[in-house]
Design a protein around this motif. Structure first.
Motif, PDB file in Angstrom:
ATOM      1  N   ALA A   1      31.719  18.841  21.105  1.00  0.00           N
ATOM      2  CA  ALA A   1      31.383  17.444  20.841  1.00  0.00           C
ATOM      3  C   ALA A   1      31.820  16.590  22.019  1.00  0.00           C
ATOM      4  CB  ALA A   1      32.060  16.955  19.561  1.00  0.00           C
ATOM      5  N   TRP A   2      30.971  15.599  22.345  1.00  0.00           N
ATOM      6  CA  TRP A   2      31.285  14.657  23.419  1.00  0.00           C
ATOM      7  C   TRP A   2      30.971  13.251  22.932  1.00  0.00           C
ATOM      8  CZ3 TRP A   2      27.797  18.740  24.445  1.00  0.00           C
ATOM      9  CH2 TRP A   2      28.333  19.814  25.158  1.00  0.00           C
ATOM     10  N   GLY A   3      31.651  12.302  23.498  1.00  0.00           N
ATOM     11  CA  GLY A   3      31.365  10.902  23.228  1.00  0.00           C
ATOM     12  C   GLY A   3      31.789  10.061  24.405  1.00  0.00           C
ATOM     13  N   GLY A   4      31.161   8.922  24.583  1.00  0.00           N
ATOM     14  CA  GLY A   4      31.528   8.096  25.714  1.00  0.00           C
ATOM     15  C   GLY A   4      30.795   6.771  25.725  1.00  0.00           C
ATOM     16  N   VAL A   5      31.293   5.868  26.578  1.00  0.00           N
ATOM     17  CA  VAL A   5      30.759   4.521  26.727  1.00  0.00           C
ATOM     18  C   VAL A   5      30.047   4.418  28.061  1.00  0.00           C
ATOM     19  CG1 VAL A   5      31.354   2.074  26.934  1.00  0.00           C
ATOM     20  CG2 VAL A   5      32.537   3.508  25.263  1.00  0.00           C
ATOM     21  N   SER A   6      28.884   3.770  28.071  1.00  0.00           N
ATOM     22  CA  SER A   6      28.162   3.410  29.281  1.00  0.00           C
ATOM     23  C   SER A   6      28.047   1.894  29.326  1.00  0.00           C
ATOM     24  CB  SER A   6      26.769   4.049  29.298  1.00  0.00           C
ATOM     25  OG  SER A   6      26.832   5.442  29.126  1.00  0.00           O
ATOM     26  N   ALA A   7      28.063   1.339  30.543  1.00  0.00           N
ATOM     27  CA  ALA A   7      28.014  -0.122  30.663  1.00  0.00           C
ATOM     28  C   ALA A   7      27.360  -0.507  31.976  1.00  0.00           C
ATOM     29  CB  ALA A   7      29.420  -0.720  30.585  1.00  0.00           C
ATOM     30  N   ASN A   8      26.813  -1.714  32.025  1.00  0.00           N
ATOM     31  CA  ASN A   8      26.273  -2.241  33.271  1.00  0.00           C
ATOM     32  C   ASN A   8      26.413  -3.759  33.286  1.00  0.00           C
ATOM     33  OD1 ASN A   8      24.108  -3.429  31.849  1.00  0.00           O
ATOM     34  ND2 ASN A   8      22.749  -1.704  32.236  1.00  0.00           N
ATOM     35  N   ALA A   9      26.347  -4.308  34.478  1.00  0.00           N
ATOM     36  CA  ALA A   9      26.357  -5.754  34.673  1.00  0.00           C
ATOM     37  C   ALA A   9      25.681  -6.036  35.997  1.00  0.00           C
ATOM     38  CB  ALA A   9      27.779  -6.319  34.669  1.00  0.00           C
TER      39      ALA A   9
ATOM     40  N   VAL B   1      35.715  13.780  25.173  1.00  0.00           N
ATOM     41  CA  VAL B   1      35.295  15.087  24.698  1.00  0.00           C
ATOM     42  C   VAL B   1      36.313  15.618  23.716  1.00  0.00           C
ATOM     43  CG1 VAL B   1      36.387  16.219  26.670  1.00  0.00           C
ATOM     44  CG2 VAL B   1      34.665  17.445  25.379  1.00  0.00           C
ATOM     45  N   ARG B   2      35.852  16.253  22.644  1.00  0.00           N
ATOM     46  CA  ARG B   2      36.708  16.894  21.660  1.00  0.00           C
ATOM     47  C   ARG B   2      36.447  18.382  21.693  1.00  0.00           C
ATOM     48  NH1 ARG B   2      35.556  19.119  17.106  1.00  0.00           N
ATOM     49  NH2 ARG B   2      33.498  18.155  17.006  1.00  0.00           N
ATOM     50  N   ARG B   3      37.490  19.178  21.816  1.00  0.00           N
ATOM     51  CA  ARG B   3      37.352  20.622  21.811  1.00  0.00           C
ATOM     52  C   ARG B   3      38.480  21.205  20.961  1.00  0.00           C
ATOM     53  NH1 ARG B   3      34.323  22.776  26.354  1.00  0.00           N
ATOM     54  NH2 ARG B   3      33.507  21.094  27.594  1.00  0.00           N
ATOM     55  N   ALA B   4      38.243  22.371  20.379  1.00  0.00           N
ATOM     56  CA  ALA B   4      39.277  23.064  19.628  1.00  0.00           C
ATOM     57  C   ALA B   4      39.471  24.440  20.226  1.00  0.00           C
ATOM     58  CB  ALA B   4      38.879  23.172  18.147  1.00  0.00           C
ATOM     59  N   ALA B   5      40.604  25.041  20.016  1.00  0.00           N
ATOM     60  CA  ALA B   5      40.887  26.363  20.567  1.00  0.00           C
ATOM     61  C   ALA B   5      41.047  27.341  19.411  1.00  0.00           C
ATOM     62  CB  ALA B   5      42.159  26.333  21.408  1.00  0.00           C
ATOM     63  N   ALA B   6      40.470  28.535  19.587  1.00  0.00           N
ATOM     64  CA  ALA B   6      40.576  29.562  18.550  1.00  0.00           C
ATOM     65  C   ALA B   6      40.357  30.912  19.194  1.00  0.00           C
ATOM     66  CB  ALA B   6      39.559  29.336  17.443  1.00  0.00           C
ATOM     67  N   GLN B   7      41.003  31.932  18.641  1.00  0.00           N
ATOM     68  CA  GLN B   7      40.848  33.314  19.089  1.00  0.00           C
ATOM     69  C   GLN B   7      41.119  33.440  20.583  1.00  0.00           C
ATOM     70  OE1 GLN B   7      37.056  34.785  17.795  1.00  0.00           O
ATOM     71  NE2 GLN B   7      37.660  34.808  15.646  1.00  0.00           N
ATOM     72  N   GLY B   8      42.047  32.667  21.093  1.00  0.00           N
ATOM     73  CA  GLY B   8      42.426  32.807  22.492  1.00  0.00           C
ATOM     74  C   GLY B   8      41.429  32.261  23.471  1.00  0.00           C
ATOM     75  N   ASN B   9      40.438  31.498  23.026  1.00  0.00           N
ATOM     76  CA  ASN B   9      39.435  30.924  23.928  1.00  0.00           C
ATOM     77  C   ASN B   9      39.670  29.425  24.024  1.00  0.00           C
ATOM     78  OD1 ASN B   9      37.689  33.259  24.530  1.00  0.00           O
ATOM     79  ND2 ASN B   9      37.390  33.225  22.302  1.00  0.00           N
ATOM     80  N   PRO B  10      40.366  28.937  25.034  1.00  0.00           N
ATOM     81  CA  PRO B  10      40.576  27.494  25.149  1.00  0.00           C
ATOM     82  C   PRO B  10      39.254  26.779  25.297  1.00  0.00           C
ATOM     83  CG  PRO B  10      42.016  28.718  26.656  1.00  0.00           C
ATOM     84  CD  PRO B  10      41.024  29.688  26.112  1.00  0.00           C
ATOM     85  N   GLY B  11      39.159  25.638  24.648  1.00  0.00           N
ATOM     86  CA  GLY B  11      37.938  24.831  24.759  1.00  0.00           C
ATOM     87  C   GLY B  11      36.835  25.271  23.829  1.00  0.00           C
ATOM     88  N   VAL B  12      37.063  26.270  22.970  1.00  0.00           N
ATOM     89  CA  VAL B  12      36.017  26.773  22.086  1.00  0.00           C
ATOM     90  C   VAL B  12      36.538  26.792  20.659  1.00  0.00           C
ATOM     91  CG1 VAL B  12      34.561  28.736  21.509  1.00  0.00           C
ATOM     92  CG2 VAL B  12      35.011  28.179  23.912  1.00  0.00           C
TER      93      VAL B  12
END
Length: 778
Positions: A522-530, A2-13
């Motif tokens: 924004a989010w990103g990630g890997v999924s896998a199976n076997a 996950v990617r997040r930016a902080a602005a105006q004192g709001n972490p994660g936003v």
């Protein structure tokens, strides 16, 4: 992840640009990319589908379907799943599938009261006629499993935890709610219910947006909004349902941590075999809620074209319990479908429009004093889908494109300053709209024992909220993903493995009432199976698999901040929520013989940062406050299903499922974890015709355990056992085929509360109900 930016004192936003023309910047480049990808895909398929100088000549697959005594089986379906083609045998059991390129094809045949068969055949200039021999059987089997694999497989060769619900079983329980129909026939599937007409599927104790509902392999984006919004799929149109349990369902993208429900409509009739036209009608009635329904279908084929049109209308009043009627629980629905397809030697295309809509009345806590005072939901879902396929040889190219517009409006009666009976008026509480454009492109290749699928997907979404009670802010979402799957079929072992990467973006506008700032996430990630399927003995296989996946929080979990009158709560989201991550392991046994089939499988799933809704103990505007929170959790459980033909006239079916959830550091379960359930059914088929038709009688016992171990704020429920009875007759009235089915649900009129019902705090479940449906074909 996950990617997040902080602005105006709001972490994660991260503060987005001011609204105006600039606020569309995150979407416009992706819209142009989507259009470019669409245009290039269509151009590629059109170019490759155009015959060149070296175009191979087409051949015809001919054959007969007979029983084990050699007598022809008329009306048997011939399926070529690799080509999505379907033919039907004539009175002599003969069939033909023309205009096939030389090569190897998987061919399956199925017919009522016969055991299906599947075989791989080579088609060429000197291909001899094929003979498929069907043995008599009362088991309701499907010859192939399609979901979760690069190519159709016979069930014992599936290396991942998958199952198929046969068309015949689903048809006897088909109604306006897909989840309710699946709960009655599929092990491990439960329904999170709002009365008898709205349900959300639950797999392995997980529901909502953790279960992906797909239509023919393409996921639907329509029902994760609220408790009272189910999948926009009418079970009457479904030919079969493929179930994939756990986060192993890579073909459907992320989010499917509980699994995927892939509904498969029947293929259009094969236009190459013979010109034909077949209308049919069905009428349905139920006594408990005075439900009436009418289904009109028509399909046909001529030359290279095929078509289908269908309309379904339903209307029902309040449902009744052993304690009396439950007011404001009726509904009216009108659904429609229109499809047209073209089949060529090297390419094919299908265009389908689906409309799902209705007005569903909702019961408020405590129940209204008069029917017109309760809230109601108006749902409309419109989907336009184009499927393109290129069949040049060993490679198959598929492009699926869909536009979907889903709208949900809640209305309620409010008092006004006027004399009775005009002292109330209906007003809109909220009006939500979700528009989605999605495209999925796949390339499939078979080479001997190997089958591979590689795919790309992309989508755009627009969320719009209107009305005096904003539920979530306006927002725009977009995403893309890439997947590769491989399957190896050896003599006794079948191995499957897959890898997928997805990236998602969400841009939410500020809303003064909700109090959220402009936000970009924004989010990103890997999924896998076997997975591995090992044949221990002919007809017996061991299956084990590993899977991992992730799910990003939805718009409601992030930004909800207001009253939800239909759910009787004040809901608060949390914009700092992080994506969930799941890891699972499955172990199971599957068997399929001449007189029996079934499976038993156990699973363990670890869910990191599980998002759940919990009561805070606070009050806001007279409603209890619920907040979205996160915790780590573990879920353990099992599913089992077995059916056996005890005699030429008697079939016994048993299914059961159980799941236990636990939050990290405590023994507290996650909300809405279903109690164990088991169902046993005996089905008798008359050995001799009665009134020139076949007769069926069945009785089923459904037992659900008590729910005592519940999450904070949830109401425990007692155990209960229900008796269901069924009867059916199928034959001809003159030259017209006729089928009649009758079902008596809750035959003893038992009074009980369903733990998975939103009404359990203040209403019983429906009492005895007689349901009758009749189908006629011309």
């Amino acid at each position: 992840m996950v990617r997040r930016a902080a602005a105006q004192g709001n972490p994660g936003v991260r503060v987005a640009p001011s609204r105006g023309r600039g606020y569309l910047r995150p979407v416009v480049p992706n819209a142009l990319s989507f259009a470019a990808m669409l245009a290039s895909t269509c151009a590629l398929i059109a170019a490759l589908a155009t015959p060149g100088r070296a175009a191979l000549p087409a051949d015809t697959l001919r054959g007969r379907v007979v029983d084990r005594t050699g007598r022809p089986v008329a009306g048997a379906e011939i399926l070529l799943p690799d080509l999505d083609r379907r033919s039907v045998t004539d009175a002599d059991g003969a069939f033909l599938v023309p205009n096939l390129l030389p090569g190897r094809y998987l061919v399956a045949a199925r017919a009522p009261n016969h055991r299906p068969v599947a075989a791989t055949v080579s088609v060429g200039p000197a291909t001899p006629p094929l003979t498929l021999r069907l043995a008599p059987s009362l088991l309701q089997l499907e010859p192939l499993v399609v979901a979760g694999a690069p190519a159709p497989l016979q069930p014992l060769r599936a290396a991942l935890p998958v199952a198929t619900v046969a068309r015949e079983r689903l048809r006897r329980h088909a109604g306006v709610s897909l989840a309710h129909a699946l709960e009655a026939v599929a092990p491990g599937v439960r329904s999170w219910a709002t009365g008898p007409h709205i349900g959300k599927p639950i797999l392995r104790g997980l529901g909502g947006s953790r279960v992906v509902v797909a239509d023919g392999g393409l996921r639907l984006e329509d029902y994760a909004w609220s408790d009272e919004d189910g999948p926009a799929v009418d079970a009457r149109w479904v030919d079969r349902v493929d179930l994939v349990w756990g986060p192993a369902s890579l073909l459907y993208g992320p989010d499917a941590l509980g699994g995927a429900v892939d509904v498969r409509p029947a293929p259009l009739p094969d236009p190459q075999a013979a010109a034909r036209s077949r209308p049919q009608a069905e009428i349905r009635a139920a006594g408990n809620n005075r439900e009436l329904g009418l289904v009109l279908d028509h399909e046909g084929a001529r030359s290279a074209w095929a078509w289908r049109a269908s309309a379904i209308g339903r209307r029902a009043g309040d449902y009744r319990t052993p304690a009396g009627p439950v007011r404001n629980t009726g509904y009216a629905a009108l659904n429609g479908l229109a499809a047209v397809g073209w089949r060529g030697t090297r390419a094919q295309a299908n265009l389908r429009y689906t409309r799902y809509g209705g007005e569903f009345r909702l019961l408020e806590a405590g129940g209204p004093t008069a029917e017109e005072e309760g809230p109601e939901r108006k749902v409309s879902d419109d989907r336009l889908r184009l499927d393109l396929a290129l069949l040049p040889g060993r490679w198959r190219w598929d492009a699926r494109l869909q536009g979907q517009h889903h709208r949900l409006v809640e209305r309620a009666d409010e008092p006004i300053d006027a004399p009775a009976p005009h002292g109330r008026r209906e007003t809109v509480q909220f009006d939500l709209a979700l528009t989605t454009l999605a495209m999925d492109v796949q390339a499939q290749r078979r080479a001997g024992a190997h089958a591979t699928t590689a795919g790309l997907s992309t989508w755009l979404q627009w969320h719009a909220t209107r009305g005096p009670q904003p539920v979530v802010p306006n927002a725009r979402g977009r995403g893309m993903g890439a997947v590769i799957l491989h399957h190896l079929a050896a003599s006794r072992a079948n191995v499957a493995a897959g890898l997928r990467y997805d990236r998602r973006w969400l841009d939410a506008d500020p809303h003064p009432t909700l109090g959220n700032p402009p936000t970009s996430l924004a989010w990103g990630g890997v999924s896998a199976n076997a997975g591995l399927a090992w044949e221990l003995h002919p007809g017996l296989a061991l299956q084990t698999s590993l899977g991992t996946g992730w799910r990003g929080p939805n718009l409601f979990e992030l930004f909800a901040n207001g009253p939800r009158l239909g759910e009787r709560r004040y809901e608060r989201g949390d914009p700092t929520l992080r994506p969930e991550r799941a890891r699972s392991v499955d172990v199971g046994l599957r068997w399929r013989g001449l007189r029996a089939e079934g499976f038993v499988q156990a699973f363990a799933l670890r869910l990191a940062r599980a998002i759940y809704l919990e009561r805070t103990g606070q009050q806001a505007v007279g409603l209890p406050v619920y907040e979205h929170r996160q915790t780590d959790a573990v879920l353990l459980g099992a599913e089992a299903f077995a059916e056996a033909e005890l005699s030429p006239s008697l079939v016994l079916r048993i299914q059961a499922d159980t799941v236990r959830s636990r939050r990290a550091g405590s023994d507290t379960p996650l909300p809405w974890t279903p109690p164990p359930r088991a169902l046993a059914e005996a089905e008798w088929h008359g050995p001799r015709p009665i009134a020139a038709g076949r007769v069926l009688l069945a009785a089923a016992l459904e037992t659900t355990a008590a729910a005592r171990r519940v999450a904070p704020g949830e109401r425990p429920t007692d155990a209960y056992t229900l008796l269901h009875l069924r009867a059916g007759w199928e034959g001809r009235v003159g030259p017209v085929p006729l089928r009649v089915d009758a079902k008596l649900r809750n035959a003893t009129n038992a009074a009980y509360r369903n733990f998975l019902s939103r009404y359990k705090d203040f209403a019983l479940e429906p009492g005895r109900s007689l349901e009758v449906q009749a189908q006629v074909r011309w």
